[in-house]
Design a protein around this motif. Structure first.
Motif, PDB file in Angstrom:
ATOM      1  N   TRP A 112      14.386 -56.575  31.673  1.00  0.00           N
ATOM      2  CA  TRP A 112      13.878 -55.286  31.217  1.00  0.00           C
ATOM      3  C   TRP A 112      13.215 -54.507  32.342  1.00  0.00           C
ATOM      4  O   TRP A 112      13.187 -53.274  32.328  1.00  0.00           O
ATOM      5  N   TRP A 114      16.044 -52.658  33.882  1.00  0.00           N
ATOM      6  CA  TRP A 114      16.479 -51.530  33.054  1.00  0.00           C
ATOM      7  C   TRP A 114      15.481 -50.384  33.095  1.00  0.00           C
ATOM      8  O   TRP A 114      15.856 -49.219  33.142  1.00  0.00           O
ATOM      9  N   ARG A 115      14.203 -50.724  33.060  1.00  0.00           N
ATOM     10  CA  ARG A 115      13.180 -49.680  33.116  1.00  0.00           C
ATOM     11  C   ARG A 115      13.276 -48.930  34.446  1.00  0.00           C
ATOM     12  O   ARG A 115      13.186 -47.693  34.491  1.00  0.00           O
ATOM     13  N   LEU A 159      16.015 -48.694  36.327  1.00  0.00           N
ATOM     14  CA  LEU A 159      17.262 -47.927  36.334  1.00  0.00           C
ATOM     15  C   LEU A 159      17.110 -46.624  35.557  1.00  0.00           C
ATOM     16  O   LEU A 159      17.562 -45.557  36.010  1.00  0.00           O
ATOM     17  N   ILE A 160      16.505 -46.715  34.387  1.00  0.00           N
ATOM     18  CA  ILE A 160      16.355 -45.525  33.540  1.00  0.00           C
ATOM     19  C   ILE A 160      15.449 -44.487  34.210  1.00  0.00           C
ATOM     20  O   ILE A 160      15.664 -43.275  34.090  1.00  0.00           O
ATOM     21  N   GLN A 161      14.466 -44.945  34.936  1.00  0.00           N
ATOM     22  CA  GLN A 161      13.526 -44.029  35.580  1.00  0.00           C
ATOM     23  C   GLN A 161      14.066 -43.460  36.890  1.00  0.00           C
ATOM     24  O   GLN A 161      13.524 -42.475  37.393  1.00  0.00           O
ATOM     25  N   LEU A 182      19.958 -44.229  36.883  1.00  0.00           N
ATOM     26  CA  LEU A 182      20.893 -44.277  35.761  1.00  0.00           C
ATOM     27  C   LEU A 182      21.178 -42.912  35.140  1.00  0.00           C
ATOM     28  O   LEU A 182      22.344 -42.587  34.885  1.00  0.00           O
ATOM     29  N   PRO A 183      20.156 -42.070  34.859  1.00  0.00           N
ATOM     30  CA  PRO A 183      20.473 -40.758  34.273  1.00  0.00           C
ATOM     31  C   PRO A 183      21.388 -39.914  35.160  1.00  0.00           C
ATOM     32  O   PRO A 183      22.331 -39.290  34.670  1.00  0.00           O
ATOM     33  N   GLN A 188      24.129 -55.079  35.507  1.00  0.00           N
ATOM     34  CA  GLN A 188      23.630 -54.268  34.401  1.00  0.00           C
ATOM     35  C   GLN A 188      24.341 -52.911  34.348  1.00  0.00           C
ATOM     36  O   GLN A 188      24.684 -52.424  33.266  1.00  0.00           O
ATOM     37  N   VAL A 221      26.967 -51.224  31.269  1.00  0.00           N
ATOM     38  CA  VAL A 221      26.965 -49.850  30.756  1.00  0.00           C
ATOM     39  C   VAL A 221      28.374 -49.268  30.803  1.00  0.00           C
ATOM     40  O   VAL A 221      28.845 -48.626  29.846  1.00  0.00           O
TER      41      VAL A 221
END
Length: 545
Positions: A35, A38-39, A41-43, A46-47, A241, A245
Motif C-alpha cells: 500500500w 500504491w499511495r 504511485l497515486i500521489q 500514476l495519474p 503494480q 493496472v
C-alpha cells in the motif's frame, strides 16, 4: 479411454496453463500489493501516466477509425485511378513498426531536419523563436503517427464489411435519393460500426502496448512507465503494480468489445461472400480529393518513411554494416524462426484437439484461455513471464547451493528459452486463427471415414490426412508470426539475454542515441520482411468466398 487420449488432453491442459501463467503471475502480484507503493504511485506518476495512456489510445483509435473506414469505402465503391493498387497499398503502413516511423519523422521534421531547414530558407527565418512549427515530439505527434500505422487494422474490417454490404446499401440509398457519400455517412458507417469495432479494439490494444514510439517522443504512458520503473529505477515491485493496472485495463477493453457485440447484434450480416460493386465514377474535383486522400495515407504511413530509411541505408551502409550487424540479423532470424515453429506447433495441436474433442467443454475452454496472451502488451507480458521464471531460478539456485554447494545461475530467465516462450504466448492467437481456418475447410465427414480406415488411430489420421491438407494454412500462419516477432520490441528489450541483440533492439537503440542513419539499415530489413504478408492479407480480403 486410451492412454493416448488421456495424454493428448493433458497436453492441452498444460499448454493452456503455460499460456495463462504470465497473466496469473501478474494477478498474484496484484493480490499482494504494497500500500505504500500504491499511495506513492497515486500521489506521483500514476495519474499522469494513466491520463496520457487514455488520451493516446483515444486519439489514435479515433483517427484510425476515421481514416480506415473512409479509405475502405473509397476503394470499394468508387472508380478512382489506380483502384486495384490502392486496395493493397493502403495496407502497407501495417508493415512499419511504430518506433521506426517515430525516429524517421522526428529526424525529418525537427529543427535541424530538411523540412524546417527549407522552411527557414524560404521565409528568411534564422532562429526557432522567429517562427512557429508544430512539435513532432509531443502527444499530438505520437497520436498522428500511431494512427497512420494502425489504421489498416480498421481498414481490413471495414472493407470486409463493405464488400459484403455495399451493394444492398447503395441500392437502398439510391431508393431514398442519397448520394454515394450520404450512403456512407448515413447507412454504411452506422451499420458497419459494430464490425469495425474489431479493428478499433486491435488499435486500442496496439496503442496501450506501444513502447518504442511513446518513449522516443517522451510521452509517458503506463507501458513506458513499466520499463522506466523496472530498468531505470530498478524497482521490480512497483513495475509489477503498474502492470496489474494495465492488465485490468486490457481486460476491460475485451469485456467492452464483448458487451458491444452482444448489444449490437442487430447489425446487418453479410453472407460471407464478396459482392462485386460496379464502381461509380466521380467528378474531377472529387476524384482528385479521393486519390489525394489515398496518396496521403500510403505516402505518409509508408512511402516517405520507407524512402528515407532506404536512402539512409544505402548512403550510410559502410558505417551501419558490421559483424555486429550480421550477428543481430542472425539473432532476429533465429528467434523469429524458433517462435514461428513453437507457435504453429502448439496451435496445430490445440486446433486438432478441438477437432477431435469438439464437445469437450474443458478442452474448448483451455483453447479459448490460450488466446489471452495476444491481448497483453509486450512489456506487460514480459514482466508476467519473468516473475515465475525468476522465482524458479532463485529457488533452484538455493536448492543446488544447499545440496551440492554450487550455483546454477539464471538457467531459464537468462537464456533464449524465456524469450521464445514469451513470443509463443504473445502470438499464439495468430497461429490458432490460421490453423482453425485451415481445418474449417476440411469436411467433418472425413473425420469418421479416416478413423474407421485407421482403426481409431488418431495420430495416423493427423499425419497422413490432416497435415497435408492444412499445410498451406500452417505455413501462412508461420509467416505472420515470423514477421510479428521480427518487429516486436518491448518483450525483446526486457527479456533478451545479455549481449543478445536483434534488428529491432539495434534499430531502437541507435534511434534513442540520435543515430538515425545507423538505425535505418536494420529498420529497412524489418519493414521489407513485413511487406509480403501485408499484400497476402489484401488478397485474402478480395478472394474470400
Amino acid at each position: 479411454m486410451s492412454i493416448l487420449s488421456v495424454g493428448f488432453r493433458s497436453a492441452v491442459l498444460v499448454c493452456a496453463f503455460a499460456v495463462a501463467l504470465p497473466v496469473l503471475s501478474l494477478v498474484y502480484m496484484g493480490l499482494v500489493p504494497s500500500w505504500d507503493i500504491w499511495r506513492h504511485l497515486i500521489q506521483t506518476i500514476l495519474p499522469t501516466y494513466a491520463k496520457n495512456t487514455v488520451v493516446f489510445m483515444g486519439g489514435t483509435a479515433f483517427l484510425a477509425f476515421l481514416w480506415g473506414t473512409l479509405s475502405a469505402w473509397i476503394v470499394t465503391v468508387y472508380d478512382i485511378r489506380g483502384r486495384k493498387i490502392w486496395q493493397w497499398a493502403l495496407l502497407l503502413p501495417m508493415a512499419m513498426p511504430t518506433y521506426v516511423v517515430a525516429f524517421v519523422y522526428a529526424e525529418f521534421l525537427e529543427f535541424a531536419g530538411p523540412v524546417q531547414t527549407v522552411y527557414r530558407a524560404v521565409f528568411g527565418f534564422v532562429t526557432y523563436q522567429d517562427y512557429t512549427f508544430p512539435a513532432i515530439r509531443s502527444m499530438g505527434g505520437a497520436i498522428v503517427l500511431a494512427s497512420l500505422v494502425f489504421y489498416p487494422y480498421v481498414y481490413i474490417f471495414a472493407r470486409s464489411a463493405f464488400l459484403a454490404q455495399a451493394k444492398p446499401l447503395l441500392h437502398s440509398g439510391q431508393v431514398q435519393g442519397c448520394t454515394p457519400f450520404q450512403c456512407f455517412t448515413k447507412l454504411a458507417l452506422p451499420i458497419s460500426f459494430p464490425a469495425t469495432m474489431g479493428g478499433v479494439l486491435i488499435v486500442l490494444m496496439e496503442a496501450i502496448g506501444d513502447f518504442g514510439l511513446v518513449s522516443l517522443f517522451g510521452v509517458h504512458t503506463l507501458t513506458s512507465g513499466v520499463y522506466d520503473v523496472w530498468f531505470v529505477l530498478n524497482d521490480f515491485g512497483t513495475a509489477s503494480q503498474l502492470a496489474v493496472v494495465m492488465v485490468a485495463g486490457v481486460f476491460a477493453l475485451v469485456l467492452w468489445k464483448k458487451y458491444w457485440d452482444n448489444k449490437n447484434d442487430w447489425a446487418l450480416d453479410g453472407d460471407g461472400l464478396v459482392h462485386r460493386v460496379s464502381p461509380m465514377r466521380l467528378g474531377t474535383a472529387k476524384h482528385i480529393c479521393a486519390v489525394g486522400f489515398c496518396i496521403c495515407l500510403v505516402g505518409l504511413g509508408f512511402l516517405v518513411p520507407f524512402g528515407i530509411l532506404t536512402y539512409n541505408a544505402v548512403v550510410y551502409f559502410e558505417s551501419s554494416y558490421s559483424p555486429r550487424f550480421v550477428s543481430f540479423a542472425f539473432n532476429s532470424l533465429y528467434l523469429s524462426l524458433m517462435s514461428a515453429v513453437g507457435v504453429m506447433g502448439v496451435a496445430l495441436g490445440l486446433t486438432y484437439a478441438v477437432r477431435v474433442y469438439d464437445k469437450n467443454r474443458l478442452v474448448n475452454a483451455c483453447v479459448h484461455l490460450s488466446r489471452m496472451g495476444y491481448a497483453i502488451p509486450g512489456a506487460i507480458l514480459a514482466l508476467g513471464v519473468f516473475i515465475p521464471f525468476a522465482y524458479f531460478d532463485n529457488w533452484l539456485d538455493g536448492v543446488m547451493e544447499r545440496v551440492l554447494g554450487m550455483h546454477t545461475g539464471l538457467l531459464l530467465s537468462g537464456g533464449m528459452f524465456i524469450l521464445v516462450y514469451a513470443f509463443v504466448v504473445r502470438f499464439l492467437t495468430i497461429g490458432l486463427n490460421a490453423t482453425e481456418s485451415a481445418f474449417a475447410r476440411i469436411d467433418a465427414d472425413m473425420d469418421k471415414s479416416c478413423v474407421l480406415y485407421a482403426g481409431g488411430n488418431r495420430w495416423y489420421c493427423f499425419r497422413k490426412v490432416y497435415a497435408p491438407l492444412v499445410r498451406n494454412g500452417v505455413f501462412l500462419g508461420a509467416v505472420l508470426v515470423f514477421v510479428d516477432t521480427m518487429k516486436e520490441l518491448p518483450a525483446t528489450l526486457l527479456l533478451s539475454p545479455f549481449n543478445f541483440g536483434t534488428l529491432a533492439t539495434q534499430s531502437y537503440q541507435y534511434a534513442s542515441d540520435q543515430l538515425v542513419e545507423q538505425a535505418s539499415l536494420p529498420a529497412v530489413l524489418i519493414v521489407a520482411v513485413g511487406i509480403v504478408p501485408v499484400i497476402w492479407v489484401s488478397k485474402i480480403i478480395d478472394t474470400r468466398k
